[in-house]
Design a protein around this motif. Structure first.
Motif, PDB file in Angstrom:
ATOM      1  N   PHE A  39      45.349  40.730  14.187  1.00 28.45           N
ATOM      2  CA  PHE A  39      45.404  39.275  14.324  1.00 28.45           C
ATOM      3  C   PHE A  39      45.095  38.869  15.759  1.00 28.45           C
ATOM      4  CE2 PHE A  39      48.532  40.777  11.297  1.00 28.45           C
ATOM      5  CZ  PHE A  39      48.353  39.979  10.191  1.00 28.45           C
ATOM      6  N   HIS A  40      44.293  37.815  15.932  1.00 27.63           N
ATOM      7  CA  HIS A  40      44.193  37.096  17.201  1.00 27.63           C
ATOM      8  C   HIS A  40      45.328  36.071  17.134  1.00 27.63           C
ATOM      9  CE1 HIS A  40      40.209  38.539  18.290  1.00 27.63           C
ATOM     10  NE2 HIS A  40      39.684  38.089  17.169  1.00 27.63           N
ATOM     11  N   VAL A  41      46.252  36.089  18.070  1.00 33.71           N
ATOM     12  CA  VAL A  41      47.364  35.136  18.052  1.00 33.71           C
ATOM     13  C   VAL A  41      47.420  34.399  19.381  1.00 33.71           C
ATOM     14  CG1 VAL A  41      48.715  36.304  16.268  1.00 33.71           C
ATOM     15  CG2 VAL A  41      48.984  37.005  18.642  1.00 33.71           C
ATOM     16  N   GLU A  42      47.616  33.104  19.307  1.00 30.96           N
ATOM     17  CA  GLU A  42      47.627  32.278  20.517  1.00 30.96           C
ATOM     18  C   GLU A  42      48.957  31.583  20.743  1.00 30.96           C
ATOM     19  OE1 GLU A  42      44.380  30.485  21.961  1.00 30.96           O
ATOM     20  OE2 GLU A  42      43.087  32.083  21.224  1.00 30.96           O
ATOM     21  N   THR A  43      49.683  31.286  19.655  1.00 35.27           N
ATOM     22  CA  THR A  43      50.954  30.559  19.763  1.00 35.27           C
ATOM     23  C   THR A  43      52.016  31.248  18.909  1.00 35.27           C
ATOM     24  OG1 THR A  43      50.604  29.124  17.844  1.00 35.27           O
ATOM     25  CG2 THR A  43      49.651  28.384  19.957  1.00 35.27           C
ATOM     26  N   ASP A  46      51.478  31.263  15.231  1.00 36.19           N
ATOM     27  CA  ASP A  46      50.570  32.272  14.675  1.00 36.19           C
ATOM     28  C   ASP A  46      51.292  33.551  14.256  1.00 36.19           C
ATOM     29  OD1 ASP A  46      48.370  30.596  15.132  1.00 36.19           O
ATOM     30  OD2 ASP A  46      47.964  31.493  17.103  1.00 36.19           O
ATOM     31  N   VAL A  47      52.502  33.774  14.785  1.00 36.67           N
ATOM     32  CA  VAL A  47      53.257  35.000  14.463  1.00 36.67           C
ATOM     33  C   VAL A  47      54.540  34.681  13.701  1.00 36.67           C
ATOM     34  CG1 VAL A  47      52.325  36.414  16.325  1.00 36.67           C
ATOM     35  CG2 VAL A  47      54.359  35.009  16.759  1.00 36.67           C
ATOM     36  N   HIS A  48      54.575  33.498  13.082  1.00 40.08           N
ATOM     37  CA  HIS A  48      55.736  33.030  12.322  1.00 40.08           C
ATOM     38  C   HIS A  48      57.050  33.293  13.070  1.00 40.08           C
ATOM     39  CE1 HIS A  48      56.714  37.097  10.788  1.00 40.08           C
ATOM     40  NE2 HIS A  48      55.431  37.243  10.548  1.00 40.08           N
ATOM     41  N   PRO A 109      48.566  34.661  24.663  1.00 40.86           N
ATOM     42  CA  PRO A 109      47.608  35.002  23.611  1.00 40.86           C
ATOM     43  C   PRO A 109      47.350  36.515  23.601  1.00 40.86           C
ATOM     44  CG  PRO A 109      46.881  33.048  24.765  1.00 40.86           C
ATOM     45  CD  PRO A 109      48.053  33.599  25.547  1.00 40.86           C
TER      46      PRO A 109
END
Length: 126
Positions: A39-43, A46-48, A109
């Motif tokens: 996963f590209h995660v920024e916030t 985004d990662v629950h 991020p």
């Protein structure tokens, strides 16, 4: 001809019969095998980060491949206990014990990878 699989769009699923398939990422449903998902995660959304997650069928490896890093939180095992936190900088991983509720928050991020058997996985609002 074999085609490349976009690891940020699909997951790889490793099946007991030895087959490996690119398939839709599933967070709580099982399609019969171990899932490797990136996963590209920024916030934190985004990662629950507002949900706890648990995998009763297997341990999970959570890897921070690159970026600002993340924090893995573990729900207290006893009522009234404190959350445990493990920091993962880029290039590191943590093994989440089978059946241990956990959640993620970001330091920045990042690109992350999760490897687990999703059978019986659950999410619960924090």
């Amino acid at each position: 001809m074999t085609q490349p699989i976009d690891m940020f769009a699909l997951a790889l699923t490793f099946h007991p019969d030895g087959a490996v398939r690119g398939a839709e990422r599933r967070m709580t449903t099982d399609d019969g095998g171990w899932q490797v998902a990136t996963f590209h995660v920024e916030t934190d959304a985004d990662v629950h980060a507002d949900h706890w997650e648990v995998h009763p069928a297997a341990e999970e490896a959570v890897c921070c491949l690159s970026g600002g890093g993340l924090r893995m939180y573990f729900r207290p095992e006893e009522p009234g206990g404190e959350e445990e936190m493990t920091r993962l900088p880029a290039g590191s991983a943590v093994i989440v014990p089978r059946g241990r509720w956990h959640r993620i928050e970001l330091d920045g991020p990042s690109d992350i990878m999760s490897i687990t058997l999703r059978r019986g996985s659950l999410q619960e609002k924090r």
